[in-house]
Scaffold this active site. Structure first.
Site, PDB file in Angstrom:
ATOM      1  N   ARG A 152      -5.344   9.641 -10.586  1.00  0.00           N
ATOM      2  CA  ARG A 152      -6.198   9.812  -9.401  1.00  0.00           C
ATOM      3  C   ARG A 152      -5.316  10.166  -8.191  1.00  0.00           C
ATOM      4  O   ARG A 152      -4.299   9.530  -7.937  1.00  0.00           O
ATOM      5  CB  ARG A 152      -6.970   8.524  -9.127  1.00  0.00           C
ATOM      6  CG  ARG A 152      -7.836   8.549  -7.856  1.00  0.00           C
ATOM      7  CD  ARG A 152      -7.109   8.036  -6.648  1.00  0.00           C
ATOM      8  NE  ARG A 152      -7.967   7.900  -5.471  1.00  0.00           N
ATOM      9  CZ  ARG A 152      -7.534   7.617  -4.255  1.00  0.00           C
ATOM     10  NH1 ARG A 152      -6.244   7.453  -4.026  1.00  0.00           N
ATOM     11  NH2 ARG A 152      -8.367   7.498  -3.249  1.00  0.00           N
ATOM     12  N   VAL A 153      -5.726  11.172  -7.459  1.00  0.00           N
ATOM     13  CA  VAL A 153      -4.993  11.570  -6.257  1.00  0.00           C
ATOM     14  C   VAL A 153      -5.946  11.499  -5.074  1.00  0.00           C
ATOM     15  O   VAL A 153      -7.070  12.006  -5.153  1.00  0.00           O
ATOM     16  CB  VAL A 153      -4.423  12.998  -6.416  1.00  0.00           C
ATOM     17  CG1 VAL A 153      -3.850  13.510  -5.116  1.00  0.00           C
ATOM     18  CG2 VAL A 153      -3.353  13.013  -7.515  1.00  0.00           C
ATOM     19  N   GLY A 154      -5.509  10.876  -3.997  1.00  0.00           N
ATOM     20  CA  GLY A 154      -6.354  10.765  -2.803  1.00  0.00           C
ATOM     21  C   GLY A 154      -6.059  11.885  -1.815  1.00  0.00           C
ATOM     22  O   GLY A 154      -5.588  12.968  -2.178  1.00  0.00           O
ATOM     23  N   ASP A 155      -6.323  11.595  -0.556  1.00  0.00           N
ATOM     24  CA  ASP A 155      -6.126  12.603   0.492  1.00  0.00           C
ATOM     25  C   ASP A 155      -4.675  12.703   0.964  1.00  0.00           C
ATOM     26  O   ASP A 155      -4.267  13.723   1.520  1.00  0.00           O
ATOM     27  CB  ASP A 155      -7.044  12.309   1.687  1.00  0.00           C
ATOM     28  CG  ASP A 155      -6.827  10.909   2.271  1.00  0.00           C
ATOM     29  OD1 ASP A 155      -6.365  10.006   1.526  1.00  0.00           O
ATOM     30  OD2 ASP A 155      -7.137  10.715   3.456  1.00  0.00           O
ATOM     31  N   SER A 199       0.815  -1.215   0.000  1.00  0.00           N
ATOM     32  CA  SER A 199       0.000   0.000   0.000  1.00  0.00           C
ATOM     33  C   SER A 199       0.849   1.265   0.000  1.00  0.00           C
ATOM     34  O   SER A 199       0.304   2.372   0.016  1.00  0.00           O
ATOM     35  CB  SER A 199      -0.928   0.005   1.220  1.00  0.00           C
ATOM     36  OG  SER A 199      -0.192   0.191   2.407  1.00  0.00           O
ATOM     37  N   THR A 228       1.649   6.938   0.475  1.00  0.00           N
ATOM     38  CA  THR A 228       0.773   5.869  -0.004  1.00  0.00           C
ATOM     39  C   THR A 228       0.958   5.606  -1.491  1.00  0.00           C
ATOM     40  O   THR A 228       1.435   6.483  -2.228  1.00  0.00           O
ATOM     41  CB  THR A 228      -0.703   6.267   0.229  1.00  0.00           C
ATOM     42  OG1 THR A 228      -1.546   5.153  -0.041  1.00  0.00           O
ATOM     43  CG2 THR A 228      -1.128   7.415  -0.674  1.00  0.00           C
ATOM     44  N   THR A 249      -2.154   2.749   3.435  1.00  0.00           N
ATOM     45  CA  THR A 249      -1.384   3.998   3.498  1.00  0.00           C
ATOM     46  C   THR A 249      -0.625   3.935   4.811  1.00  0.00           C
ATOM     47  O   THR A 249      -0.993   3.165   5.695  1.00  0.00           O
ATOM     48  CB  THR A 249      -2.354   5.213   3.561  1.00  0.00           C
ATOM     49  OG1 THR A 249      -3.082   5.301   2.345  1.00  0.00           O
ATOM     50  CG2 THR A 249      -1.652   6.535   3.806  1.00  0.00           C
ATOM     51  N   GLY A 281      -9.779   7.933   0.598  1.00  0.00           N
ATOM     52  CA  GLY A 281      -9.312   9.309   0.447  1.00  0.00           C
ATOM     53  C   GLY A 281     -10.365  10.247  -0.084  1.00  0.00           C
ATOM     54  O   GLY A 281     -10.417  11.425   0.290  1.00  0.00           O
ATOM     55  N   THR A 327      -5.853   7.449   7.059  1.00  0.00           N
ATOM     56  CA  THR A 327      -5.751   6.381   6.065  1.00  0.00           C
ATOM     57  C   THR A 327      -7.187   5.991   5.722  1.00  0.00           C
ATOM     58  O   THR A 327      -8.124   6.366   6.423  1.00  0.00           O
ATOM     59  CB  THR A 327      -4.986   5.152   6.601  1.00  0.00           C
ATOM     60  OG1 THR A 327      -5.704   4.608   7.718  1.00  0.00           O
ATOM     61  CG2 THR A 327      -3.576   5.500   7.050  1.00  0.00           C
ATOM     62  N   GLY A 328      -7.342   5.217   4.658  1.00  0.00           N
ATOM     63  CA  GLY A 328      -8.688   4.795   4.268  1.00  0.00           C
ATOM     64  C   GLY A 328      -9.154   5.524   3.025  1.00  0.00           C
ATOM     65  O   GLY A 328      -8.327   6.045   2.254  1.00  0.00           O
TER      66      GLY A 328
HETATM   67  N1  GLY Z   1      -6.047   7.404   1.886  1.00  0.00           N
HETATM   68  C1  GLY Z   1      -5.299   6.982   0.767  1.00  0.00           C
HETATM   69  C2  GLY Z   1      -5.966   7.209  -0.510  1.00  0.00           C
HETATM   70  O1  GLY Z   1      -7.190   7.237  -0.580  1.00  0.00           O
HETATM   71  O2  GLY Z   1      -5.283   7.357  -1.508  1.00  0.00           O
END
Ligand code: GLY
Length: 366
Positions: free
Chosen positions: A246-249, A97, A236, A218, A272, A269-270
């Site tokens: 794609r970009v997460g949080d 991850s 992550t 993450t 995003g 984590t989780g």
């Molecule tokens: N929290 C990690 C992501 O959603 O990319």
């Protein structure tokens, strides 16, 4: 410089005053979504005495918190200490991850996101959709230190990393490539990618697509030293098999990480996407500023996400989020906590002895 006993006493007094108010506010929010009232037994956590230095992380950071706390005990800067901690996981191919060996995007290419924040100077930076560099957290730190910017993405982030001597490599391990192939081969019965099958197999499409979940692992790691200086990092490979770009949080300050050297730090984590719509790390730090314990502040953020999740496709049969988000929080006094929407999560802590996993609080029993 050590914070004075006087200011600490004042903090504790204010904390006690605000905690009462925070608990009431919490109760009001809980009552809102009929039929989905979260468990209340873990709310209004008693304020505990913190130990410093201390480092906390997501469950996959047991070794990271050991390294971070050891570094801070030896006088290392708090950001350098937590960075060295998460670099262990970024370098580890067994954690799919994060970093090297992370699960790739839908094209089979690993794309990494990370951000860092340094409390004493209130600086921070992130990199997103970075390919070919196993330690995006280190690149984020150089963005913070050697540019006037706060976020670099994609090709620009890669060129910046190259310019600063980061080594490029293929981050896709055989194990992660195999998992990506498994996912791809089970996507559709209409395309030409087939899972392994025998001459007797007829319904290949039914070969357990549902058995395969797309992980959103993450690592977030936070540290506070003996002086009460705090820093954090989140890193992550993001949502497995995501749309490229794609970009997460995780690389977004305020979402995947936030630090304020007068309050503390929070990270996540989780899923995003959910956190990007609530900027929960910033929210958690602000709740702690108002007197919430770290755990209560994390629970507040979880409830905020529950309230903001309106789309039916994201809800389960009982109207609750069909995903999880996990938060981690640490005060400048060394108090810490964690909470998730769904039960069963743990977080890693090291305050000088053995690293250990503690239960995270939660809204709903899984
Ligand atoms: N929290 C990690 C992501 O959603 O990319």
């Amino acid at each position: 410089m050590n914070r004075s006993d006087g200011s600490r006493r004042l903090f504790l007094k204010l904390t006690a005053l605000f905690s009462a108010g925070a608990a009431l506010h919490t109760g009001g929010l809980l009552a809102k979504p009929a039929g989905m009232t979260p468990q209340t037994t873990r709310f209004a956590m008693p304020r505990t005495e913190g130990i410093r230095p201390v480092s906390i992380a997501s469950y996959n950071g047991l070794e990271s918190v050991r390294r971070a706390t050891e570094g801070m005990r030896n006088g290392e800067d708090t950001l350098d200490a937590v960075l060295a901690g998460v670099n262990i996981v970024e370098d580890d191919p067994a954690d799919d991850s994060v970093g090297y060996g992370g699960l790739p995007n839908e094209d089979g290419v690993v794309e990494l996101d990370s951000c860092v924040m340094h409390g004493p100077t209130m600086r921070g930076a992130g990199v997103a959709a970075l390919r070919g560099i196993r330690n995006p957290s280190r690149v984020a730190k150089v963005v913070m230190e050697r540019t006037d910017h706060v976020l670099l993405v994609g090709e620009g982030a890669l060129r910046f990393a190259r310019a600063h001597g980061f080594r490029e490599e293929n981050l896709l391990t055989d194990a992660s490539r195999e998992k990506w192939l498994r996912w791809k081969e089970r996507l559709s019965t209409e395309d030409d990618w087939l899972p392994p099958h025998t001459p007797e197999d007829r319904n290949i499409g039914a070969l357990a697509l549902e058995e395969y979940e797309r992980p959103t692992g993450t690592i977030n790691c936070l540290g506070v030293n003996a002086n009460g200086d705090v820093s954090g990092v989140t890193t992550t490979s993001g949502l497995a098999f995501k749309i490229p770009g794609r970009v997460g949080d995780s690389p977004i300050l305020g979402a995947g990480l936030y630090v304020d050297n007068s309050v503390g730090a929070a990270g996540s984590t989780g899923r995003g996407e959910a956190n990007l719509l609530s900027l929960a790390s910033f929210l958690i730090v602000e709740r702690m500023r108002q007197g919430d314990t770290p755990t209560d502040a994390c629970l507040f953020a979880c409830r905020r996400i529950v309230e903001q999740t309106k789309m039916k496709r994201l809800l389960d049969k009982t109207g609750r989020p069909a995903f999880n988000v996990n938060f981690y929080a640490l005060t400048i006094h060394g108090e810490h906590g964690s909470a998730s929407i769904w039960s069963g999560k743990k977080y890693a802590v090291n305050d000088g002895g053995e690293s250990r996993l503690l239960d995270a609080a939660f809204l709903y029993q899984s």
